[in-house]
Design a protein around this motif. Structure first.
Motif, short mmCIF file in Angstrom:
data_model
loop_
_atom_site.label_atom_id
_atom_site.label_comp_id
_atom_site.label_asym_id
_atom_site.label_seq_id
_atom_site.Cartn_x
_atom_site.Cartn_y
_atom_site.Cartn_z
N THR A 30 4.34 -14.55 58.70
CA THR A 30 2.96 -13.98 59.04
C THR A 30 2.81 -13.55 60.41
OG1 THR A 30 2.52 -16.12 57.57
CG2 THR A 30 0.82 -15.30 59.26
N ALA A 31 3.60 -13.87 61.25
CA ALA A 31 3.45 -13.24 62.50
C ALA A 31 3.69 -11.97 62.72
CB ALA A 31 4.32 -14.30 63.61
N VAL A 32 4.90 -11.52 62.05
CA VAL A 32 5.37 -9.98 62.02
C VAL A 32 4.39 -9.19 61.50
CG1 VAL A 32 7.08 -8.45 61.05
CG2 VAL A 32 7.89 -10.66 62.07
N ASP A 33 3.66 -9.78 60.38
CA ASP A 33 2.59 -8.88 59.49
C ASP A 33 1.34 -8.71 60.85
OD1 ASP A 33 1.59 -7.68 57.47
OD2 ASP A 33 0.28 -9.44 56.83
N MET A 34 1.14 -9.74 61.42
CA MET A 34 0.07 -9.38 62.57
C MET A 34 0.84 -8.72 63.70
SD MET A 34 -1.57 -13.28 62.11
CE MET A 34 -1.44 -13.91 63.80
N GLY A 35 1.66 -8.44 63.69
CA GLY A 35 2.49 -7.77 65.01
C GLY A 35 2.86 -8.37 66.18
N ASP A 36 2.96 -9.54 66.25
CA ASP A 36 3.75 -10.32 67.44
C ASP A 36 4.09 -11.90 66.91
OD1 ASP A 36 4.31 -11.13 69.87
OD2 ASP A 36 2.42 -11.97 70.31
#
Length: 66
Positions: A30-36
């Motif tokens: 989820t965090a990678v999808d949001m960029g961080d």
């Protein structure tokens, strides 16, 4: 330690480790999808999921015969 306790501890630990891994993968994804990736968030969510898994196991584990 008797045999039942050993089986229960092993089964509960396996469940908790699997839960921690699943939570980490989901949180990182989820965090990678949001960029961080917030590693503190990943760690705290995963540890909390592991603790909750152990507490849930107190109610009983179907793979451990009573």
């Amino acid at each position: 330690m008797n045999n039942y306790k050993e089986k229960w501890l092993k089964a509960a630990a396996v469940r908790a480790v699997k839960t921690v891994a699943q939570t980490a993968v989901a949180t990182i994804g989820t965090a990678v999808d949001m960029g961080d990736v917030n590693w503190m968030l990943v760690t705290s969510a995963s540890v909390l999921a592991g603790v909750l898994s152990l507490l849930t196991s107190v109610a009983g584990l179907p793979e451990v015969d009573a």
